[in-house]
Design an enzyme around this catalytic site. Structure first.
Site, PDB file in Angstrom:
ATOM      1  N   ASP A 196      28.992  29.493  43.609  1.00 56.37           N
ATOM      2  CA  ASP A 196      29.460  29.784  42.261  1.00 56.37           C
ATOM      3  C   ASP A 196      30.740  28.971  42.062  1.00 56.37           C
ATOM      4  OD1 ASP A 196      29.860  31.066  39.765  1.00 56.37           O
ATOM      5  OD2 ASP A 196      31.170  32.542  40.714  1.00 56.37           O
TER       6      ASP A 196
ATOM      7  N   ASP B 218      33.654  29.463  39.223  1.00 54.97           N
ATOM      8  CA  ASP B 218      34.871  30.192  38.872  1.00 54.97           C
ATOM      9  C   ASP B 218      35.177  31.287  39.894  1.00 54.97           C
ATOM     10  OD1 ASP B 218      35.346  28.885  36.295  1.00 54.97           O
ATOM     11  OD2 ASP B 218      33.521  29.902  35.650  1.00 54.97           O
TER      12      ASP B 218
END
Length: 255
Positions: free
Chosen positions: A10, A12
């Site tokens: 991922d 962020d």
């Protein structure tokens, strides 16, 4: 020899220090909108909070789905609208676009920070021949990775723009991770997923990946463990390639 061939991260809160910027941008947009409704509809104002609202309804979800989920929690029903809605339109898409304006303004003014421990681990994985990709709900992936100067580290990036174009379901469904794994040419049980959001570890678990690593940036170790993470750390400096390989091997032996 390693027991996995790909790692999908991922963005962020895992690679880049942008999760807090997202949270602040969401708060600014929603608080403005809730104040507007207070004046127009005489509704009681209750502020948007990080713990009670951002993490519960927005974190990890596609932008417009996050708007819908939060508004539903407050009993607010407005049209979904279209992705190209003006940021000042009173639609879910319009509000989502307004949030993105705030986010991009901060990124432009302050730049993008990265978690050096994550970048270090990614470089170690690449040196061992592991393919690395990004899977994120963000529609700003290309911009953020470019500004952070790390685009070259990733063989594939499945983001909100690609998801919308392909009709991929958002987290907690595993679509963006399975698509990234497909792009890398690696079977799901031979790939690992690294996530910091509850919706993300849920997606990794549903996709039956070789290992789901949770990164607890929010003092939420137990929460990530409860929703699908095989192992949870507070920072990726706690892990090495060899330790990850050992964890993958242990999970394989239990199947």
């Amino acid at each position: 020899m390693l027991n996995f061939n790909a790692a999908i991260f991922d963005m962020d809160g895992v690679i880049t220090r942008t999760a807090a910027v997202h949270s602040l941008a969401w708060k600014k947009m929603f608080d403005e909108y809730l104040r507007y409704r207070e004046g127009k509809y005489n509704e009681s104002f209750r502020e948007f909070t990080h713990t009670g609202d951002y993490r519960a309804y927005v974190d990890g979800r596609p932008r417009y789905k996050g708007v819908e989920a939060f508004l539903k929690s407050r009993g607010i029903d407005i049209p979904i609208g279209e992705p190209n809605d003006d940021p000042r339109q009173e639609t879910a898409c319009g509000l989502g676009n307004r949030k993105n304006e705030f986010f991009n303004q901060v990124i432009k003014e302050e730049g993008v920070g990265v978690y050096e421990s994550t970048v270090k681990l990614i470089r170690e994985l690449l040196a061992r021949g592991v393919k690395v990709g990004v899977a994120t709900s963000s529609k700003n992936c290309a911009l953020i990775l470019k500004q952070a100067g790390i685009t070259n580290l990733f063989e594939t990036c499945v983001d909100g723009v690609i998801s919308a174009g392909l009709g991929l379901r958002g987290k907690p469904e595993p679509d963006i991770f399975t698509r990234a794994s497909d792009n890398l040419g690696v079977e799901y049980h031979r790939a690992i997923v690294v996530e910091d959001a509850v919706s993300g570890v849920k997606a990794g678990a549903r996709g039956k990946f070789g290992l789901v690593i949770g990164v607890a940036r929010e003092n939420n170790v137990a929460e990530l463990e409860a929703h699908g993470a095989d192992v949870v750390v507070e920072d990726l400096a706690e892990l090495t390639v060899e330790r990850i390989n050992q964890l993958v091997r242990q999970k394989q032996s239990r199947r």
